[in-house]
Design a protein around this motif. Structure first.
Motif, PDB file in Angstrom:
ATOM      1  N   VAL A 141      39.462  31.943  39.778  1.00 21.74           N
ATOM      2  CA  VAL A 141      39.059  33.198  39.121  1.00 21.74           C
ATOM      3  C   VAL A 141      39.761  34.385  39.785  1.00 21.74           C
ATOM      4  CG1 VAL A 141      37.107  34.671  38.465  1.00 21.74           C
ATOM      5  CG2 VAL A 141      36.840  32.185  38.445  1.00 21.74           C
ATOM      6  N   ARG A 142      39.927  34.336  41.103  1.00 15.17           N
ATOM      7  CA  ARG A 142      40.660  35.410  41.815  1.00 15.17           C
ATOM      8  C   ARG A 142      42.088  35.531  41.268  1.00 15.17           C
ATOM      9  NH1 ARG A 142      38.004  33.520  47.098  1.00 15.17           N
ATOM     10  NH2 ARG A 142      36.316  35.043  47.240  1.00 15.17           N
ATOM     11  N   GLU A 143      42.720  34.379  41.086  1.00 15.59           N
ATOM     12  CA  GLU A 143      44.107  34.392  40.571  1.00 15.59           C
ATOM     13  C   GLU A 143      44.155  34.942  39.146  1.00 15.59           C
ATOM     14  OE1 GLU A 143      45.672  30.410  41.175  1.00 15.59           O
ATOM     15  OE2 GLU A 143      45.188  30.565  43.309  1.00 15.59           O
ATOM     16  N   LEU A 144      43.209  34.516  38.327  1.00 20.81           N
ATOM     17  CA  LEU A 144      43.178  34.994  36.939  1.00 20.81           C
ATOM     18  C   LEU A 144      42.921  36.499  36.878  1.00 20.81           C
ATOM     19  CD1 LEU A 144      41.162  32.098  35.241  1.00 20.81           C
ATOM     20  CD2 LEU A 144      43.570  32.663  34.850  1.00 20.81           C
ATOM     21  N   ALA A 145      42.090  37.003  37.803  1.00 23.03           N
ATOM     22  CA  ALA A 145      41.767  38.440  37.809  1.00 23.03           C
ATOM     23  C   ALA A 145      42.996  39.302  38.080  1.00 23.03           C
ATOM     24  CB  ALA A 145      40.673  38.727  38.834  1.00 23.03           C
ATOM     25  N   GLU A 146      43.996  38.714  38.704  1.00 27.87           N
ATOM     26  CA  GLU A 146      45.250  39.440  38.948  1.00 27.87           C
ATOM     27  C   GLU A 146      46.065  39.589  37.665  1.00 27.87           C
ATOM     28  OE1 GLU A 146      46.363  40.850  41.737  1.00 27.87           O
ATOM     29  OE2 GLU A 146      44.579  40.242  42.857  1.00 27.87           O
ATOM     30  N   ILE A 147      45.805  38.700  36.703  1.00 26.68           N
ATOM     31  CA  ILE A 147      46.649  38.643  35.505  1.00 26.68           C
ATOM     32  C   ILE A 147      45.927  39.151  34.254  1.00 26.68           C
ATOM     33  CG2 ILE A 147      48.076  37.119  34.055  1.00 26.68           C
ATOM     34  CD1 ILE A 147      47.736  35.059  36.470  1.00 26.68           C
ATOM     35  N   ASN A 148      44.681  38.707  34.071  1.00 29.36           N
ATOM     36  CA  ASN A 148      43.980  38.997  32.821  1.00 29.36           C
ATOM     37  C   ASN A 148      42.468  38.973  33.070  1.00 29.36           C
ATOM     38  OD1 ASN A 148      42.602  38.493  30.285  1.00 29.36           O
ATOM     39  ND2 ASN A 148      44.621  38.073  29.386  1.00 29.36           N
ATOM     40  N   ILE A 149      41.841  40.121  32.928  1.00 26.71           N
ATOM     41  CA  ILE A 149      40.409  40.234  33.265  1.00 26.71           C
ATOM     42  C   ILE A 149      39.554  39.357  32.337  1.00 26.71           C
ATOM     43  CG2 ILE A 149      40.000  42.311  31.845  1.00 26.71           C
ATOM     44  CD1 ILE A 149      38.485  41.874  35.320  1.00 26.71           C
ATOM     45  N   ASP A 150      39.960  39.219  31.069  1.00 21.43           N
ATOM     46  CA  ASP A 150      39.171  38.391  30.144  1.00 21.43           C
ATOM     47  C   ASP A 150      39.238  36.917  30.531  1.00 21.43           C
ATOM     48  OD1 ASP A 150      38.181  40.406  28.476  1.00 21.43           O
ATOM     49  OD2 ASP A 150      40.073  40.510  27.396  1.00 21.43           O
ATOM     50  N   LYS A 151      40.423  36.478  30.955  1.00 21.65           N
ATOM     51  CA  LYS A 151      40.542  35.073  31.374  1.00 21.65           C
ATOM     52  C   LYS A 151      39.721  34.820  32.637  1.00 21.65           C
ATOM     53  CE  LYS A 151      44.584  33.590  28.975  1.00 21.65           C
ATOM     54  NZ  LYS A 151      45.965  34.032  28.815  1.00 21.65           N
ATOM     55  N   ALA A 152      39.693  35.805  33.527  1.00 19.31           N
ATOM     56  CA  ALA A 152      38.874  35.682  34.739  1.00 19.31           C
ATOM     57  C   ALA A 152      37.393  35.614  34.367  1.00 19.31           C
ATOM     58  CB  ALA A 152      39.131  36.868  35.670  1.00 19.31           C
ATOM     59  N   LEU A 153      37.016  36.429  33.409  1.00 18.25           N
ATOM     60  CA  LEU A 153      35.615  36.453  32.964  1.00 18.25           C
ATOM     61  C   LEU A 153      35.229  35.128  32.297  1.00 18.25           C
ATOM     62  CD1 LEU A 153      33.066  38.210  32.601  1.00 18.25           C
ATOM     63  CD2 LEU A 153      34.069  39.112  30.508  1.00 18.25           C
ATOM     64  N   ILE A 154      36.092  34.607  31.422  1.00 28.36           N
ATOM     65  CA  ILE A 154      35.799  33.316  30.764  1.00 28.36           C
ATOM     66  C   ILE A 154      35.604  32.229  31.816  1.00 28.36           C
ATOM     67  CG2 ILE A 154      36.720  31.425  29.349  1.00 28.36           C
ATOM     68  CD1 ILE A 154      38.127  33.383  27.607  1.00 28.36           C
ATOM     69  N   LYS A 155      36.511  32.184  32.774  1.00 30.28           N
ATOM     70  CA  LYS A 155      36.434  31.125  33.782  1.00 30.28           C
ATOM     71  C   LYS A 155      35.157  31.257  34.624  1.00 30.28           C
ATOM     72  CE  LYS A 155      38.876  28.026  34.386  1.00 30.28           C
ATOM     73  NZ  LYS A 155      38.615  26.644  33.913  1.00 30.28           N
ATOM     74  N   SER A 156      34.794  32.472  34.979  1.00 29.44           N
ATOM     75  CA  SER A 156      33.586  32.630  35.797  1.00 29.44           C
ATOM     76  C   SER A 156      32.339  32.264  34.986  1.00 29.44           C
ATOM     77  CB  SER A 156      33.483  34.036  36.384  1.00 29.44           C
ATOM     78  OG  SER A 156      33.479  34.996  35.365  1.00 29.44           O
ATOM     79  N   LEU A 157      32.340  32.578  33.686  1.00 29.37           N
ATOM     80  CA  LEU A 157      31.200  32.195  32.840  1.00 29.37           C
ATOM     81  C   LEU A 157      31.148  30.673  32.686  1.00 29.37           C
ATOM     82  CD1 LEU A 157      31.609  34.984  30.172  1.00 29.37           C
ATOM     83  CD2 LEU A 157      29.506  34.589  31.451  1.00 29.37           C
ATOM     84  N   GLN A 158      32.313  30.060  32.472  1.00 33.96           N
ATOM     85  CA  GLN A 158      32.365  28.585  32.379  1.00 33.96           C
ATOM     86  C   GLN A 158      31.793  27.954  33.637  1.00 33.96           C
ATOM     87  OE1 GLN A 158      36.469  27.581  31.800  1.00 33.96           O
ATOM     88  NE2 GLN A 158      36.262  27.363  29.593  1.00 33.96           N
TER      89      GLN A 158
END
Ligand SMILES: [Fe+2]
Ligand SMILES: [Fe+2]
Length: 190
Positions: A141-158
């Motif tokens: 999720v940390r890595e995704l947050a660097e690129i796309n906040i929505d992808k980070a959010l989806i992963k953290s919700l999953q």
């Protein structure tokens, strides 16, 4: 409100451990706000106050949820959810913060909600990935947050939903709906 004043107010409400977590969320949220062009001061204040009600008694939180007519569903689900809406209410009442963007970022930081704002997304993700967090999946999720906040959010919700499923625990409907909204509509905000 100045950062130092806000921190002094919140420090009195929290344990030392939770205060250190709050500083981590503040630093992560301001970093993400700069990155995604959100208001940095609002991100800072939302983060500082996001766990304001964390140590209120269950009785007090229950009473506020009933009196303020927050969703009665809340009381049927994990009490860990309660400090978010109760916190938004108390931060307005006791601290005097009136900005609804900030109050909503506090209110929805445990459940998420469909059509959540960028500020709400930033606080949700910052709470999940602040440097003091260590659990399986957090680095992704940390890595995704660097690129796309929505992808980070989806992963953290999953991750959160899977964690609850594995423990045979119920998933709060808003959390599932937030996940579905992100998957079906790509996190479009109104
Ligand atoms: Fe929290
Ligand atoms: Fe938190």
């Amino acid at each position: 409100m100045e950062r130092d004043k806000a921190l002094k107010i919140v420090e009195k409400q929290l344990t030392e451990h939770r205060y250190v977590h709050t500083i981590g969320v503040m630093e992560t949220a301001t970093y993400l706000a700069e990155k995604y062009n959100e208001n940095v001061e609002k991100a800072e204040l939302s983060a500082i106050f996001h766990d304001y009600a964390k140590f209120r008694s269950k009785e007090e939180m229950k009473q506020i949820i009933s009196e303020q007519k927050f969703s009665p569903l809340l009381l049927e689900y994990n009490s860990e959810l309660w400090h978010a809406p109760v916190g938004a209410f108390l931060v307005e009442k006791e601290v005097g913060i009136k900005d609804h963007a900030i109050l909503d970022a506090i209110k929805f930081h445990t459940s998420g909600r469909p059509y959540m704002s960028l500020l709400e997304k930033i606080i949700y993700v910052a709470d999940y990935i602040e440097p003091g967090r260590h659990f399986p999946g957090v680095d992704e999720v940390r890595e995704l947050a660097e690129i796309n906040i929505d992808k980070a959010l989806i992963k953290s919700l999953q991750n959160t939903i899977m964690f609850l499923l594995k423990k045979n625990q119920a998933v709060y409907p808003d959390t599932i709906q937030t996940y579905n909204w992100l998957v079906l509509e790509g996190g479009r905000t109104i």
